[in-house]
Enzyme design. Structure first.
Site, PDB file in Angstrom:
ATOM      1  N   ILE A 292       0.823  -1.207   0.000  1.00 51.59           N
ATOM      2  CA  ILE A 292       0.000   0.000   0.000  1.00 51.59           C
ATOM      3  C   ILE A 292       0.863   1.267   0.000  1.00 51.59           C
ATOM      4  O   ILE A 292       0.399   2.339  -0.390  1.00 51.59           O
ATOM      5  CB  ILE A 292      -0.958  -0.036   1.221  1.00 51.59           C
ATOM      6  CG1 ILE A 292      -2.171   0.836   0.976  1.00 51.59           C
ATOM      7  CG2 ILE A 292      -0.239   0.330   2.515  1.00 51.59           C
ATOM      8  CD1 ILE A 292      -3.299   0.602   1.988  1.00 51.59           C
TER       9      ILE A 292
ATOM     10  N   GLU B  20       6.475  -4.985  11.139  1.00 54.09           N
ATOM     11  CA  GLU B  20       5.271  -4.288  11.621  1.00 54.09           C
ATOM     12  C   GLU B  20       4.041  -5.186  11.624  1.00 54.09           C
ATOM     13  O   GLU B  20       3.201  -5.079  12.512  1.00 54.09           O
ATOM     14  CB  GLU B  20       4.991  -3.060  10.739  1.00 54.09           C
ATOM     15  CG  GLU B  20       5.986  -1.934  10.947  1.00 54.09           C
ATOM     16  CD  GLU B  20       5.783  -0.793   9.957  1.00 54.09           C
ATOM     17  OE1 GLU B  20       4.820  -0.829   9.182  1.00 54.09           O
ATOM     18  OE2 GLU B  20       6.619   0.129   9.990  1.00 54.09           O
ATOM     19  N   VAL B  21       3.922  -6.012  10.600  1.00 50.86           N
ATOM     20  CA  VAL B  21       2.726  -6.856  10.492  1.00 50.86           C
ATOM     21  C   VAL B  21       3.112  -8.285  10.893  1.00 50.86           C
ATOM     22  O   VAL B  21       3.986  -8.896  10.260  1.00 50.86           O
ATOM     23  CB  VAL B  21       2.169  -6.836   9.056  1.00 50.86           C
ATOM     24  CG1 VAL B  21       0.940  -7.734   8.951  1.00 50.86           C
ATOM     25  CG2 VAL B  21       1.822  -5.405   8.638  1.00 50.86           C
TER      26      VAL B  21
ATOM     27  N   HIS C   4       5.734 -12.295   5.733  1.00 49.35           N
ATOM     28  CA  HIS C   4       5.632 -11.789   4.359  1.00 49.35           C
ATOM     29  C   HIS C   4       7.019 -11.534   3.811  1.00 49.35           C
ATOM     30  O   HIS C   4       7.931 -11.131   4.533  1.00 49.35           O
ATOM     31  CB  HIS C   4       4.813 -10.507   4.291  1.00 49.35           C
ATOM     32  CG  HIS C   4       5.222  -9.450   5.280  1.00 49.35           C
ATOM     33  ND1 HIS C   4       4.879  -9.524   6.606  1.00 49.35           N
ATOM     34  CD2 HIS C   4       5.935  -8.305   5.141  1.00 49.35           C
ATOM     35  CE1 HIS C   4       5.367  -8.457   7.243  1.00 49.35           C
ATOM     36  NE2 HIS C   4       6.030  -7.718   6.371  1.00 49.35           N
TER      37      HIS C   4
HETATM   38  P1  AMP Z   1       6.940  -4.977   7.630  1.00 56.66           P
HETATM   39  O1  AMP Z   1       7.520  -3.751   8.251  1.00 56.66           O
HETATM   40  O2  AMP Z   1       7.973  -5.868   7.010  1.00 56.66           O
HETATM   41  O3  AMP Z   1       6.013  -5.714   8.574  1.00 56.66           O
HETATM   42  O4  AMP Z   1       6.082  -4.475   6.399  1.00 56.66           O
HETATM   43  C1  AMP Z   1       4.709  -4.287   6.411  1.00 56.66           C
HETATM   44  C2  AMP Z   1       4.314  -3.732   5.068  1.00 56.66           C
HETATM   45  O5  AMP Z   1       2.908  -3.869   4.913  1.00 56.66           O
HETATM   46  C3  AMP Z   1       4.632  -2.242   4.866  1.00 56.66           C
HETATM   47  O6  AMP Z   1       5.490  -2.100   3.730  1.00 56.66           O
HETATM   48  C4  AMP Z   1       3.244  -1.619   4.628  1.00 56.66           C
HETATM   49  O7  AMP Z   1       3.281  -0.564   3.693  1.00 56.66           O
HETATM   50  C5  AMP Z   1       2.440  -2.804   4.151  1.00 56.66           C
HETATM   51  N1  AMP Z   1       1.003  -2.714   4.372  1.00 56.66           N
HETATM   52  C6  AMP Z   1       0.357  -2.407   5.515  1.00 56.66           C
HETATM   53  N2  AMP Z   1      -0.977  -2.467   5.335  1.00 56.66           N
HETATM   54  C7  AMP Z   1      -1.177  -2.836   4.046  1.00 56.66           C
HETATM   55  C8  AMP Z   1      -2.342  -3.082   3.243  1.00 56.66           C
HETATM   56  N3  AMP Z   1      -3.574  -2.941   3.738  1.00 56.66           N
HETATM   57  N4  AMP Z   1      -2.164  -3.458   1.957  1.00 56.66           N
HETATM   58  C9  AMP Z   1      -0.928  -3.578   1.445  1.00 56.66           C
HETATM   59  N5  AMP Z   1       0.204  -3.375   2.145  1.00 56.66           N
HETATM   60  C10 AMP Z   1       0.078  -3.000   3.431  1.00 56.66           C
END
Ligand code: AMP
Length: 120
Positions: A34, A99-100, A104
């Site tokens: 995103i 973060e998530v 991934h």
């Molecule tokens: P990380 O810091 O490796 O956990 O990366 C999390 C990634 O998820 C970041 O690059 C965000 O921009 C991406 N992200 C968060 N929410 C969404 C969403 N709804 N759709 C697509 N990407 C997302």
């Protein structure tokens, strides 16, 4: 730590929020980040509930791991970034600023990506 089913990628997998899907199969979903950091920036996730690379590497079945790696290679080719080159990374845990909490891979391409880590 146990898997948090309220994380944003779990919601994407359940179809609760939209995403820009570029690839899907039985085990894998890939969609556009995103907040893209490069001209091509996609996230590749397993459909199973794995919170991190560490968790995935330990707990996923051989079929899931094979499907994931094969899909990543195919996605790069299909997105047209194989020839010029691309980078895949997984942020795992606190020091990597994950973060998530759903495993991934980030796939970056479409420009020269420079060096991966700045010298300290
Ligand atoms: P990380 O810091 O490796 O956990 O990366 C999390 C990634 O998820 C970041 O690059 C965000 O921009 C991406 N992200 C968060 N929410 C969404 C969403 N709804 N759709 C697509 N990407 C997302």
């Amino acid at each position: 730590m146990s898997y948090d089913p309220t994380n944003i990628f779990a919601k994407i997998l359940r179809g609760e929020i939209p995403n820009g899907t570029v690839y899907e199969d039985e085990h894998v979903l890939a969609f556009r980040d995103i907040n893209p950091q490069t001209p091509t920036h996609v996230l590749i996730i397993p459909k199973g509930a794995y919170e991190s690379f560490a968790d995935f590497s330990r707990e996923a079945s051989d079929a899931e791991i094979v499907a994931f790696v094969r899909a990543a290679g195919k996605i790069a080719k299909d997105l047209g970034i194989e020839d010029d080159g691309y980078r895949v990374i997984a942020n795992n845990g606190r020091d990597a600023n994950q973060e998530v909490p759903h495993f991934h891979l980030h796939m970056f391409g479409g420009q020269n990506l420079g060096r991966i880590i700045k010298p300290v």
